[in-house]
Design a protein around this motif. Structure first.
Motif, short mmCIF file in Angstrom:
data_model
loop_
_atom_site.label_atom_id
_atom_site.label_comp_id
_atom_site.label_asym_id
_atom_site.label_seq_id
_atom_site.Cartn_x
_atom_site.Cartn_y
_atom_site.Cartn_z
N ASN A 128 0.78 -1.30 0.02
CA ASN A 128 0.28 0.22 0.30
C ASN A 128 0.89 1.27 0.06
O ASN A 128 2.47 1.09 -0.60
CB ASN A 128 -0.73 0.26 1.04
CG ASN A 128 -0.07 0.50 2.26
OD1 ASN A 128 0.66 0.53 2.69
ND2 ASN A 128 -0.60 -0.87 3.48
N GLU A 129 0.27 1.93 0.19
CA GLU A 129 1.28 3.97 -0.12
C GLU A 129 1.93 3.98 1.02
O GLU A 129 3.12 5.20 1.67
CB GLU A 129 0.38 4.82 -0.70
CG GLU A 129 -0.61 5.20 0.51
CD GLU A 129 -1.86 6.36 0.61
OE1 GLU A 129 -2.13 7.09 0.62
OE2 GLU A 129 -1.71 6.47 -0.78
N GLN A 130 1.85 3.24 1.83
CA GLN A 130 2.75 3.12 3.08
C GLN A 130 4.09 2.28 3.22
O GLN A 130 4.91 2.76 3.47
CB GLN A 130 2.19 2.27 4.38
CG GLN A 130 1.19 3.75 5.43
CD GLN A 130 0.50 2.73 6.74
OE1 GLN A 130 0.07 1.93 6.72
NE2 GLN A 130 0.41 3.46 7.60
N LEU A 131 4.25 1.71 2.05
CA LEU A 131 5.49 0.60 2.00
C LEU A 131 6.23 1.59 0.87
O LEU A 131 5.69 2.20 -0.74
CB LEU A 131 5.16 -0.68 0.88
CG LEU A 131 6.21 -1.55 1.44
CD1 LEU A 131 7.24 -1.33 2.57
CD2 LEU A 131 5.61 -2.83 0.51
N ILE A 152 13.92 13.71 -6.24
CA ILE A 152 14.40 14.22 -5.76
C ILE A 152 13.90 15.37 -4.92
O ILE A 152 14.48 15.61 -4.09
CB ILE A 152 16.54 14.12 -6.04
CG1 ILE A 152 16.65 15.40 -7.37
CG2 ILE A 152 16.78 13.14 -6.19
CD1 ILE A 152 17.67 16.07 -7.00
N THR A 153 12.70 15.66 -5.05
CA THR A 153 11.96 16.04 -4.27
C THR A 153 11.40 16.56 -4.53
O THR A 153 10.06 15.50 -3.38
CB THR A 153 12.11 18.14 -5.16
OG1 THR A 153 11.79 17.87 -6.63
CG2 THR A 153 13.26 18.90 -5.69
N ILE A 154 9.95 16.37 -5.02
CA ILE A 154 8.57 16.68 -4.99
C ILE A 154 8.11 14.63 -4.68
O ILE A 154 7.02 14.49 -3.82
CB ILE A 154 7.75 17.60 -5.71
CG1 ILE A 154 5.82 17.69 -5.49
CG2 ILE A 154 7.55 16.67 -6.79
CD1 ILE A 154 5.85 18.19 -3.36
N ASN A 155 8.67 14.40 -5.26
CA ASN A 155 8.30 13.03 -5.04
C ASN A 155 8.51 11.61 -4.28
O ASN A 155 7.81 10.71 -3.83
CB ASN A 155 8.88 12.14 -6.57
CG ASN A 155 8.64 11.94 -8.02
OD1 ASN A 155 8.11 13.59 -8.32
ND2 ASN A 155 9.01 11.14 -9.26
N ALA A 156 10.13 12.77 -3.51
CA ALA A 156 10.13 11.72 -2.39
C ALA A 156 9.52 12.70 -1.23
O ALA A 156 9.21 12.03 -0.93
CB ALA A 156 11.77 12.70 -3.09
N LEU A 206 7.34 9.70 1.15
CA LEU A 206 7.95 10.21 2.77
C LEU A 206 6.25 10.57 3.74
O LEU A 206 6.35 10.55 4.92
CB LEU A 206 8.69 10.72 3.05
CG LEU A 206 10.12 11.02 2.35
CD1 LEU A 206 10.82 11.72 3.29
CD2 LEU A 206 11.01 9.45 3.26
N ASN A 207 5.50 11.02 2.72
CA ASN A 207 4.13 11.10 3.36
C ASN A 207 4.00 12.89 3.92
O ASN A 207 3.78 13.05 5.08
CB ASN A 207 3.73 9.94 4.18
CG ASN A 207 1.69 10.78 4.36
OD1 ASN A 207 1.19 11.07 4.00
ND2 ASN A 207 1.57 10.21 5.31
N MET A 208 4.82 14.15 2.85
CA MET A 208 5.36 14.89 3.89
C MET A 208 5.42 15.96 3.06
O MET A 208 5.62 17.08 2.72
CB MET A 208 6.57 14.82 4.52
CG MET A 208 6.82 13.78 4.79
SD MET A 208 9.02 13.54 5.94
CE MET A 208 9.53 15.13 6.98
N ALA A 209 4.49 15.75 2.30
CA ALA A 209 3.99 16.23 0.27
C ALA A 209 3.55 17.71 0.96
O ALA A 209 3.75 18.58 0.41
CB ALA A 209 4.02 15.62 -1.14
#
Lengths: 441, 441
Positions: free
Chosen positions: B249-252, B347-351, B355-358
């Motif tokens: 799931n999206e936590q992985l 290396i910016t927004i995808n990352a 991390l669930n930090m967008a």
């Protein structure tokens, strides 16, 4: 002879490349004039050379000057002009129109000077160039104090450099005459590619190369598409065509070679053709993968080049070697492929052999030319230091190059170029940025 | 809240990544406390913020702080210890024995501090770590002022960090408690790999991750060999096993993913798993090729990480992105794959999304955290400047990073770290060089 006084360089680590993989701790290299006179343990220097001027290189590895085996130096002015495009779109819609518009003395002169600055600051002492106006490139390179082999272009169509095949050959032989007694600049033939050079031209340059002992520097098998085209036009693949024309021998420097099979590799090994691998350009243009490890295992001499900045987009040979080494492992599926010490040979002694200059450059040995670079490992990015060869290939960046010498002359001191004027070069780059930008707008 | 006063940054080029590919000329970013307050054209700054302290960034591109999505920071002390070896020889004969000997507070503390210095000087403001003693790593990272997600390790065998599975989970939940109200440090679960973590442990962390909204940061399908081993041991491939266990799931955050087929890619896209690509480590260990372009075309979120310095051997994320982008073209056979602007997203927004930090980082937008780096393009190695995104991805080196901010605090100024002591870090690295070297001799 332009001589510096004799001097000695003292370094905690010395990589001679004679033999490949040799690392000496705390040694001195003594230089007299343009040549290496001796290599000795640091503690013997005071006794054997009591009065010699000595330069200490703390935290630095001293190694042979790096040799960039495939360049189009003037194209540095087109860096980043067009990216993320297929080879033919990139060439036909962007690079060739820009070249058609700007090609000439000023363009080549400014572009080569910018490239020389980038080479020197990256530890490169010698480059193998292929471009128009090699006479202008030679003049700029001479003034920079660098070593180079200038390729005289040969191509089937007219350009500002020559109007027809006779023109290409007469300009090539003029260049040969100019370089004849030059200590630093040599010439080669640089036919563009099998698909853009006729049989007659190949035969003519084969004979001239044999007569004058010259190298032939050729883009070959950059993409798989070249094979089908060659079969259609000449009835055989490019490699077989070159074999029939008598071009496959140790005078040939074949660049790219992504589309080769095991039989081709055997043929290259038998004939002594040198291969130059340009991994970043090949990846960026999705041209395919050169089987470096297979070539080396078959005994083919492989060197590395950056290609021009329009397709790379830098002239960072240390970075290119890193990509070459990593990619060789990935492509062969063998993490032991191209280990670090032998990787370094691809930008030093292997390259010198390809250029027929291994009697003069590519390793640090008494009698050879004093071409060196020193790389500072004190940067935190290369701490701690467990293994020198691993560090140089996998962790060091070209910004750690501190000093460069060519033929005994220091050209870079603590990262400052001693013969090239950075401000003047930056002004020229700005001028071209404006010009090229305005023409595209 | 640790606040700086409000200030504005003025740059000739601003890359917001909102949307991806946006480039604004001559803009100002206004920061208040730890957040971005406004973005406006430079000429409006004096009217709208007449009294604000303004820092001019001539010749610089201002962009979101870079996010390194897979790190083992403490392993920086093992940089270059063993190279040119197969994965299992490298692990069993070199890395694990060294870790067994040295693992502890001092080793992790010194190693992470060295890594933080390398991150900052390379424009990295946030990293996603997976290693033992994440509590120690968190302490060092906090002191450095950087942002990180610390992975609490979970593995089937005892280590100095925990004796058994209950130990791993209790230490993980202690770390969670410590990071709970931390502005900069978050925690995740970092199970080592499917072959070294039991079903029971996976289920337990799945439930805890769901309960506390945590990410699971896992080495997955690094090599093709893992598939056969998993079929032998668990009766199915790793991806299917994780699916059955409810982990897809999206936590992985799945790291490496070189051994995946088209059906796997579809499954990843459907379930929202994030993929982290570590191209240089994969190449160096000859692990295979992650199909980045296929993943992206299927809608899978792909980010990039350097992996640890023991297998890379640097923590250069800008260089890693370049390798990722070039390799994606080579592997897909498409030179238009992963174009420069979208590459930078990895290396910016995808990352940040992975991390669930967008909502907080990964782009420059009002309300987000003030995490930036600025990159100087005046270096001759990036002249002339025709295209900014091409330059950043294909030509720029991390040594051109000049300034870094995290949560509004400047951490790097003109390449000088403001909170980390380079001399002290170098001394610690020397100490470890001696120690590790002596133990191997």
């Amino acid at each position: 002879m332009t001589t510096a006084d004799s001097f000695a360089l003292l370094a905690p680590w010395l990589i001679t490349m004679a033999p490949v993989g040799e690392l000496r701790r705390d040694h001195a290299v003594v230089v007299r004039g343009e040549r290496i006179e001796a290599i000795l343990p640091a503690h013997e220097l005071a006794t054997r050379y009591p009065a010699i001027a000595t330069l200490n290189l703390p935290d630095q590895v001293l190694l042979p000057g790096l040799i960039n085996m495939h360049t189009h130096s003037a194209m540095t002015l087109l860096r980043g002009l067009a990216d993320d495009l297929p080879l033919m779109t990139w060439l036909h819609e962007h690079i060739w129109p820009a070249e058609q518009r700007w090609m000439g003395h000023e363009y080549v002169s400014d572009g080569v000077r910018l490239a020389c600055l980038e080479y020197l600051r990256g530890g490169i002492t010698c480059f193998n160039d292929s471009y128009f106006f090699p006479d202008v490139a030679a003049e700029v390179t001479r003034a920079a104090g660098m070593r180079a082999v200038m390729g005289a272009p040969v191509i089937n169509f007219p350009t500002p450099w020559a109007a027809d095949m006779d023109g290409y050959f007469s300009r090539a032989m003029e260049l040969h005459e100019q370089c004849r007694n030059d200590a630093l600049i040599e010439m080669s033939f640089a036919p563009h590619a099998p698909y853009s050079v006729s049989d007659a031209a190949f035969v003519r340059m084969r004979d001239l190369a044999a007569q004058h002992d010259l190298r032939i520097h050729l883009h070959l098998l950059e993409t798989a598409g070249e094979i089908a085209d060659s079969v259609g036009e000449f009835g055989m693949p490019p490699l077989q065509r070159l074999q029939q024309l008598g071009l496959l021998n140790e005078q040939l420097i074949a660049v790219h070679m992504t589309a080769i099979n095991d039989a081709d590799i055997e043929l290259l090994a038998e004939t002594g053709v040198h291969v130059v691998h340009c991994p970043e350009s090949n990846l960026k243009l999705a041209s395919g993968f050169c089987p470096v490890w297979k070539l080396q295992q078959a005994g083919v001499n492989v060197a590395v080049g950056t290609d021009g900045a329009a397709s790379n987009n830098d002239l960072d040979l240390l970075g290119e070697l890193r990509t070459a080494t990593l990619l060789a492992k990935g492509v062969s599926g063998d993490p032991q492929a191209v280990p670090a010490a032998s990787a370094l040979a691809m930008i030093t002694i292997n390259a010198a052999q390809a250029l027929n200059m291994a009697d003069r450059i590519g390793s640090i040995e008494p009698g050879k030319q004093a071409d060196f670079c020193s790389i500072d490992l004190s940067d935190p990015d290369t701490q701690p230091v467990h293994e020198i060869f691993s560090h140089l290939v996998y962790a060091t960046s070209r910004q750690q190059v501190r000093n460069v010498w060519v033929a005994g002359q220091q050209l870079l001191r603590d990262r400052q170029p001693l013969r090239l004027d950075i401000d003047q070069i930056n002004q020229a780059s700005s001028k071209w940025q404006q010009r090229i930008g305005a023409a595209r707008a």
